[in-house]
Design a protein around this motif. Sequence first.
Motif, PDB file in Angstrom:
ATOM      1  N   ALA A 148      30.273  39.020  42.311  1.00 13.65           N
ATOM      2  CA  ALA A 148      31.356  38.357  41.580  1.00 13.65           C
ATOM      3  C   ALA A 148      31.355  38.629  40.078  1.00 13.65           C
ATOM      4  O   ALA A 148      32.422  38.790  39.482  1.00 13.65           O
ATOM      5  CB  ALA A 148      31.284  36.845  41.822  1.00 13.65           C
ATOM      6  N   PHE A 149      30.182  38.682  39.471  1.00 11.25           N
ATOM      7  CA  PHE A 149      30.168  38.648  38.010  1.00 11.25           C
ATOM      8  C   PHE A 149      30.373  39.983  37.294  1.00 11.25           C
ATOM      9  O   PHE A 149      30.965  39.998  36.219  1.00 11.25           O
ATOM     10  CB  PHE A 149      28.908  37.933  37.530  1.00 11.25           C
ATOM     11  N   PRO A 150      29.921  41.124  37.818  1.00  8.34           N
ATOM     12  CA  PRO A 150      30.297  42.382  37.154  1.00  8.34           C
ATOM     13  C   PRO A 150      31.810  42.595  37.064  1.00  8.34           C
ATOM     14  O   PRO A 150      32.319  42.940  35.988  1.00  8.34           O
ATOM     15  CB  PRO A 150      29.607  43.449  38.018  1.00  8.34           C
ATOM     16  N   PRO A 151      32.593  42.366  38.176  1.00  2.60           N
ATOM     17  CA  PRO A 151      34.050  42.474  38.035  1.00  2.60           C
ATOM     18  C   PRO A 151      34.619  41.485  37.021  1.00  2.60           C
ATOM     19  O   PRO A 151      35.562  41.806  36.284  1.00  2.60           O
ATOM     20  CB  PRO A 151      34.567  42.168  39.447  1.00  2.60           C
ATOM     21  N   MET A 152      34.050  40.275  36.984  1.00  2.97           N
ATOM     22  CA  MET A 152      34.529  39.272  36.031  1.00  2.97           C
ATOM     23  C   MET A 152      34.263  39.724  34.600  1.00  2.97           C
ATOM     24  O   MET A 152      35.138  39.595  33.721  1.00  2.97           O
ATOM     25  CB  MET A 152      33.822  37.941  36.281  1.00  2.97           C
ATOM     26  N   LEU A 153      33.086  40.288  34.345  1.00  2.00           N
ATOM     27  CA  LEU A 153      32.745  40.759  33.002  1.00  2.00           C
ATOM     28  C   LEU A 153      33.635  41.929  32.594  1.00  2.00           C
ATOM     29  O   LEU A 153      34.050  42.034  31.434  1.00  2.00           O
ATOM     30  CB  LEU A 153      31.266  41.174  32.954  1.00  2.00           C
ATOM     31  N   ILE A 154      33.941  42.809  33.557  1.00  3.17           N
ATOM     32  CA  ILE A 154      34.850  43.931  33.281  1.00  3.17           C
ATOM     33  C   ILE A 154      36.237  43.420  32.919  1.00  3.17           C
ATOM     34  O   ILE A 154      36.890  43.930  31.997  1.00  3.17           O
ATOM     35  CB  ILE A 154      34.908  44.886  34.490  1.00  3.17           C
ATOM     36  N   ASN A 155      36.690  42.399  33.644  1.00  3.35           N
ATOM     37  CA  ASN A 155      37.998  41.809  33.344  1.00  3.35           C
ATOM     38  C   ASN A 155      38.023  41.176  31.960  1.00  3.35           C
ATOM     39  O   ASN A 155      39.039  41.223  31.254  1.00  3.35           O
ATOM     40  CB  ASN A 155      38.364  40.765  34.404  1.00  3.35           C
ATOM     41  N   PHE A 156      36.913  40.558  31.560  1.00  2.00           N
ATOM     42  CA  PHE A 156      36.829  39.985  30.219  1.00  2.00           C
ATOM     43  C   PHE A 156      37.026  41.072  29.157  1.00  2.00           C
ATOM     44  O   PHE A 156      37.719  40.875  28.160  1.00  2.00           O
ATOM     45  CB  PHE A 156      35.469  39.312  30.010  1.00  2.00           C
ATOM     46  N   VAL A 157      36.390  42.223  29.388  1.00  2.00           N
ATOM     47  CA  VAL A 157      36.454  43.317  28.406  1.00  2.00           C
ATOM     48  C   VAL A 157      37.827  43.973  28.415  1.00  2.00           C
ATOM     49  O   VAL A 157      38.428  44.215  27.365  1.00  2.00           O
ATOM     50  CB  VAL A 157      35.359  44.367  28.700  1.00  2.00           C
ATOM     51  N   SER A 158      38.336  44.281  29.616  1.00  3.84           N
ATOM     52  CA  SER A 158      39.606  44.994  29.714  1.00  3.84           C
ATOM     53  C   SER A 158      40.810  44.111  29.411  1.00  3.84           C
ATOM     54  O   SER A 158      41.851  44.593  28.953  1.00  3.84           O
ATOM     55  CB  SER A 158      39.760  45.596  31.117  1.00  3.84           C
ATOM     56  N   GLY A 159      40.667  42.803  29.688  1.00  3.26           N
ATOM     57  CA  GLY A 159      41.785  41.890  29.481  1.00  3.26           C
ATOM     58  C   GLY A 159      42.805  41.926  30.592  1.00  3.26           C
ATOM     59  O   GLY A 159      43.822  41.235  30.530  1.00  3.26           O
ATOM     60  N   GLU A 160      42.572  42.714  31.658  1.00  4.78           N
ATOM     61  CA  GLU A 160      43.544  42.827  32.747  1.00  4.78           C
ATOM     62  C   GLU A 160      43.487  41.629  33.690  1.00  4.78           C
ATOM     63  O   GLU A 160      44.510  41.170  34.189  1.00  4.78           O
ATOM     64  CB  GLU A 160      43.287  44.119  33.524  1.00  4.78           C
ATOM     65  N   ASN A 161      42.270  41.168  33.993  1.00 10.69           N
ATOM     66  CA  ASN A 161      42.091  40.013  34.886  1.00 10.69           C
ATOM     67  C   ASN A 161      42.802  40.187  36.222  1.00 10.69           C
ATOM     68  O   ASN A 161      43.496  39.288  36.702  1.00 10.69           O
ATOM     69  CB  ASN A 161      42.584  38.728  34.205  1.00 10.69           C
ATOM     70  N   THR A 162      42.630  41.344  36.837  1.00  8.41           N
ATOM     71  CA  THR A 162      43.292  41.622  38.119  1.00  8.41           C
ATOM     72  C   THR A 162      42.259  42.007  39.173  1.00  8.41           C
ATOM     73  O   THR A 162      41.143  42.430  38.858  1.00  8.41           O
ATOM     74  CB  THR A 162      44.303  42.774  37.984  1.00  8.41           C
ATOM     75  N   ILE A 163      42.678  41.875  40.424  1.00 16.17           N
ATOM     76  CA  ILE A 163      41.854  42.324  41.554  1.00 16.17           C
ATOM     77  C   ILE A 163      42.795  42.606  42.715  1.00 16.17           C
ATOM     78  O   ILE A 163      43.807  41.921  42.885  1.00 16.17           O
ATOM     79  CB  ILE A 163      40.795  41.260  41.936  1.00 16.17           C
TER      80      ILE A 163
END
Length: 319
Positions: free
Chosen positions: A77-92
């Motif tokens: 769960a948390f690597p994708p969440m951290l990537i979303n924080f950086v990219s700002g996309e917040n998508t899956i």
Amino acid sequence: MFQANQTSVTMFFFLGFSHYPKGEIIIFMLCLLMYLTTLLGNMILISITILDSRLHTPMYFFLSNLSCLDIWYTSSAFPPMLINFVSGENTISFLGCAAQMYFSLAMGSTECVLLSMMAYDRYVAICNPLRYPTIINKRALCIQMAALSWGLGFLNSLTETILAVQLPFCGKNLINHFVCEILAFVKLACTDISLSEITIMVGNVIFLFVPLLLVCISYIFILSTVLRIDSAEGRKKAFPTCSAHIMVVTVFYGTILFMYMKPKSKDAAFDKLIALFYGVVTPMLNPIIYSLRNTEVHGAMRKLTAILVLEERMRNLHL
């Protein structure tokens, strides 16, 4: 079973902590630090358990399984969440969300069962110490107990996830969370979700309260046995063998029960922070708790450190 063509929604957006942009930076830094600490702590614990023959006991076998669970759970769960924080996309994607739900639920359910197995191990060690080597200290039995924990956890997750992803989603795709949490996911369906909610509730009762009940029963017998020990020194030797497990159970179940049984907060951000604590802090604390005041773990860590230092010196000599 996770076919995206069953729904018109192929992508989900996480609301996360987007209402608090300044807070997102702090949360990102804390989560990254805690995730790396979780990986390091649990990998060290697994390594010393494998490398030190003195730790080849049922208790540390189960502890290694617990560390594997914590690594897998946080990594799902948390690597994708951290990537979303950086990219700002917040998508899956729909499939990605289904996979994230499946593995998170499987790890959480497995940990509940595994903690009850560890409680049984402590019960036999203290209440039947003379029979312990014949009851528990058998490799096949330990493997069967661990396999049962993993099997039940994955089966529960499979059931709940299949029911969730088969719901029709007609357009709503904003998940009010930072990960694909199953309750937040099913609420987006454009149909009656009663069956899914009942299934989730039954799963929670079976995999939360039944293992917790077994843990409590085990410790009632343990406490009764310890209190019957005449010498104070004997009681002092008995309690440390259970203290780490009690602390892990308290943190794990305390957080879950607070998260699911507390009155619903008007501020969704508070609920997300509680979920964040359960998802990151608990797996990070487990290896720390089992390392505190544990002379066997301390000795194994010193031995591992000495081996690494020696290997480094030998490498430098060859250079």
